[in-house]
Enzyme design. Structure first.
Site, PDB file in Angstrom:
ATOM      1  N   SER A 253      38.948  22.145   3.475  1.00 31.57           N
ATOM      2  CA  SER A 253      37.785  21.886   4.306  1.00 31.57           C
ATOM      3  C   SER A 253      38.171  20.996   5.463  1.00 31.57           C
ATOM      4  O   SER A 253      39.143  20.240   5.391  1.00 31.57           O
ATOM      5  CB  SER A 253      36.717  21.167   3.482  1.00 31.57           C
ATOM      6  OG  SER A 253      37.178  19.864   3.206  1.00 31.57           O
ATOM      7  N   LYS A 254      37.384  21.112   6.519  1.00 25.27           N
ATOM      8  CA  LYS A 254      37.759  20.400   7.739  1.00 25.27           C
ATOM      9  C   LYS A 254      37.627  18.889   7.610  1.00 25.27           C
ATOM     10  O   LYS A 254      38.194  18.151   8.397  1.00 25.27           O
ATOM     11  CB  LYS A 254      36.980  20.928   8.936  1.00 25.27           C
ATOM     12  CG  LYS A 254      35.504  20.957   8.779  1.00 25.27           C
ATOM     13  CD  LYS A 254      34.899  21.735   9.935  1.00 25.27           C
ATOM     14  CE  LYS A 254      33.418  21.954   9.697  1.00 25.27           C
ATOM     15  NZ  LYS A 254      32.832  22.909  10.601  1.00 25.27           N
ATOM     16  N   ARG A 255      36.911  18.427   6.631  1.00 24.81           N
ATOM     17  CA  ARG A 255      36.838  16.963   6.425  1.00 24.81           C
ATOM     18  C   ARG A 255      38.208  16.420   6.018  1.00 24.81           C
ATOM     19  O   ARG A 255      38.526  15.279   6.288  1.00 24.81           O
ATOM     20  CB  ARG A 255      35.803  16.611   5.369  1.00 24.81           C
ATOM     21  CG  ARG A 255      34.407  16.600   5.950  1.00 24.81           C
ATOM     22  CD  ARG A 255      33.501  15.632   5.213  1.00 24.81           C
ATOM     23  NE  ARG A 255      32.453  15.166   6.113  1.00 24.81           N
ATOM     24  CZ  ARG A 255      31.851  13.996   6.007  1.00 24.81           C
ATOM     25  NH1 ARG A 255      32.162  13.155   5.054  1.00 24.81           N
ATOM     26  NH2 ARG A 255      30.928  13.642   6.872  1.00 24.81           N
ATOM     27  N   LYS A 256      39.004  17.239   5.334  1.00 28.26           N
ATOM     28  CA  LYS A 256      40.299  16.755   4.867  1.00 28.26           C
ATOM     29  C   LYS A 256      41.474  17.278   5.698  1.00 28.26           C
ATOM     30  O   LYS A 256      42.450  16.600   5.932  1.00 28.26           O
ATOM     31  CB  LYS A 256      40.513  17.190   3.407  1.00 28.26           C
ATOM     32  CG  LYS A 256      39.455  16.678   2.438  1.00 28.26           C
ATOM     33  CD  LYS A 256      40.038  15.577   1.553  1.00 28.26           C
ATOM     34  CE  LYS A 256      38.997  14.855   0.734  1.00 28.26           C
ATOM     35  NZ  LYS A 256      38.477  15.623  -0.370  1.00 28.26           N
ATOM     36  N   ASN A 257      41.397  18.527   6.095  1.00 20.44           N
ATOM     37  CA  ASN A 257      42.491  19.168   6.839  1.00 20.44           C
ATOM     38  C   ASN A 257      41.892  19.923   8.016  1.00 20.44           C
ATOM     39  O   ASN A 257      40.874  20.565   7.845  1.00 20.44           O
ATOM     40  CB  ASN A 257      43.168  20.248   5.969  1.00 20.44           C
ATOM     41  CG  ASN A 257      44.266  19.708   5.099  1.00 20.44           C
ATOM     42  OD1 ASN A 257      45.127  18.976   5.541  1.00 20.44           O
ATOM     43  ND2 ASN A 257      44.238  20.085   3.840  1.00 20.44           N
TER      44      ASN A 257
END
Ligand code: GLU
Length: 490
Positions: A253-257
């Protein structure tokens, strides 16, 4: 012909709803490699039936991003092919024709239930909580011949009970009882098909032999199989690839990667390294070999080497692989890559608008805008200034992430939009622009003084800005001391 004897024809079928996702490149890679290994065809189909979510620029971005990764398709909306249009919004007549076939066979029915009725039904089901969910088949046995002109959807007459099974080539038979599956909508009231109908009709008409897609689609596959049965068609073979994961095991997910393919391009990853890295996700070349070219992968490719444990998309590993490819380039090739990346005329020309008034000599240019030629920045030297007085670091970090999401929600990346969102965000938190903007500036450049913030952001681009702001939030988070563990109970 038995499915396993069909000529190999595979496809990716992205929906153009946002930035080109690294998961699309991952699935494209395995489809491409399989097609090439078996002398087959790799098809690109654009699934844009959900007009409320489709974005006009997104399709072109998918083309550009997949070409950048180096996975060209044999048939597709822009290159054509023998199966009519490859963009679902141009195939409405085909879907309508197929819905009529199902209606005539008694395998589908018109449903006139209003959204109010369906909402009421849902509320009653939740309140009653007898475990029953979904459509109550109110219109299933209705004689609708006199009401065809009224607004309606078309639903599939699912078998009422009995197992619906498909064979996943990696997992074996997967079965669900038909009674658990709703009478799915095939055609919406606007006459457009749902994903399930369009996907099945197209896979059949385009003679797709193997559906290779991410495992999140497993739960849709029984619905698809029921549709193949209703049409009397032989389904393709199904292979569901494991999902890419963040380091903690959650779905990427974009929150992490960063998940946009463009991020990797802008952050200096070589396409051949990204491709190779994606090839190691869930598949192994053999032994512990991790570096291989696309052609080498094609030469040895079989599905035997798939492992279903969620592959972790690890940026450190990707960068290590990238380093190897980069070191192998000749100086001349490397120069070409750097020029194509950020030393190209259009990019430099855009920077001139920011730099010119601040330059006395040409020598001033690079030192002035060095952060425009970088990936992640070292924020350690400015960490103490990465704050707003009186705001707790954890609150600030979360607010920055929220700002990034506000930027992401807008399709346009322009001075105007960025300023609008930033101002609204600052105001909502009770901060003045002169408190909030220096913080954004610092996170993006690690400098206190720069050319105009929003002009700069426009040129730096969406991917780099989003990543740097998320990294700034992470850096602020890391300043919060973790509470000491509670002393053991006596
Ligand atoms: N349109 C679907 C997607 O966005 C396609 C899924 C499939 O491959 O069937 O990924």
């Amino acid at each position: 012909m038995a499915p396993s004897d069909r000529p190999v024809r595979v496809r990716i079928a992205p929906s153009p709803t946002g930035d080109p996702h690294v998961g699309t490149a991952y699935i494209a890679l395995f489809n491409y490699v399989f097609a090439k290994a078996r002398g087959g065809k790799f098809v690109l189909r654009i699934e844009d039936t959900d007009q409320t979510r489709a974005r006009s620029d997104s399709e072109q971005m998918i083309f550009d991003a997949l070409r950048w990764v180096g996975l060209p398709w044999d048939e597709g909306p822009d290159v054509g092919g023998p199966f009519g249009p490859y963009r679902q919004s141009e195939r409405s007549a085909i879907y309508r024709e197929h819905v009529d076939i199902l209606l005539a066979k008694g395998e589908a029915y018109r449903c006139f239930c209003t959204s109010e009725r369906l909402e009421k039904l849902r509320a009653l089901q939740v309140a009653g909580d007898d475990g029953h969910r979904g459509y109550d088949r109110h219109c299933r046995e209705l004689d609708s011949s006199a009401r065809v002109g009224e607004p309606h959807v078309v639903r599939l007459k699912m078998p009422l009970a009995g197992p619906i099974t498909f064979r996943d080539e990696f997992r074996g038979d997967i079965t669900r009882d038909a009674s658990e599956i709703d009478d799915q909508v095939l055609m919406k009231s606007d006459g457009l098909p749902t994903y399930h109908l369009a996907n099945v009709v197209d896979d059949h008409l385009m003679e797709i032999s193997h559906v290779v897609r991410a495992e999140e689609w497993i739960s849709s596959t029984q619905k698809h199989v029921a549709l193949y049965q209703a049409f009397g068609w032989e389904p393709p073979q199904f292979l569901h690839m494991p999902l890419l994961r963040n380091a903690g095991g959650s779905k990427i997910s974009k929150r992490k990667n960063p998940v946009s393919i463009y991020y990797y391009r802008d952050a200096g990853i070589l396409p051949e390294a990204l491709r190779n890295f994606l090839g190691t996700m869930g598949w192994s070349f053999g032994g512990d070999r991790e570096k291989f070219t696309l052609q080498e992968m094609i030469d040895v490719f079989t599905w035997d080497h798939i492992s279903l444990g969620g592959p972790v998309f690890d940026m450190v590993k990707l960068t290590a692989l990238n380093e190897k490819y980069l070191h192998e380039l000749s100086h001349d090739e490397l120069a070409d890559r750097v020029i194509a990346w950020r030393l190209n005329k259009p990019y430099i020309a855009r920077l001139m608008g920011l730099a010119q008034k601040r330059m006395k000599r040409l020598t001033d240019f690079i030192p002035l805008l060095d952060y425009c030629f970088a990936g992640d920045l070292d924020l350690a030297p400015v960490l103490a200034d990465l704050k707003i007085d009186g705001v707790a670091p954890a609150v600030l970090a979360e607010a920055i992430r929220e700002l990034v999401e506000k930027y992401e929600a807008r399709t346009e990346w322009s001075h105007k939009v960025l300023e609008e969102e930033s101002k609204a965000w600052a105001t909502a938190h009770g901060w003045k622009p002169k408190q909030a903007y220096p913080l954004i500036r610092l996170g993006l450049t690690a400098r206190k003084e720069t050319p105009g913030l929003f002009d700069l952001m426009e040129v730096l681009g969406k991917e780099i800005c989003r990543r740097r702001l998320r990294e700034a939030a992470r850096a602020i988070d890391a300043t919060v001391p973790t509470p000491a563990p509670a002393p053991p109970a006596a």
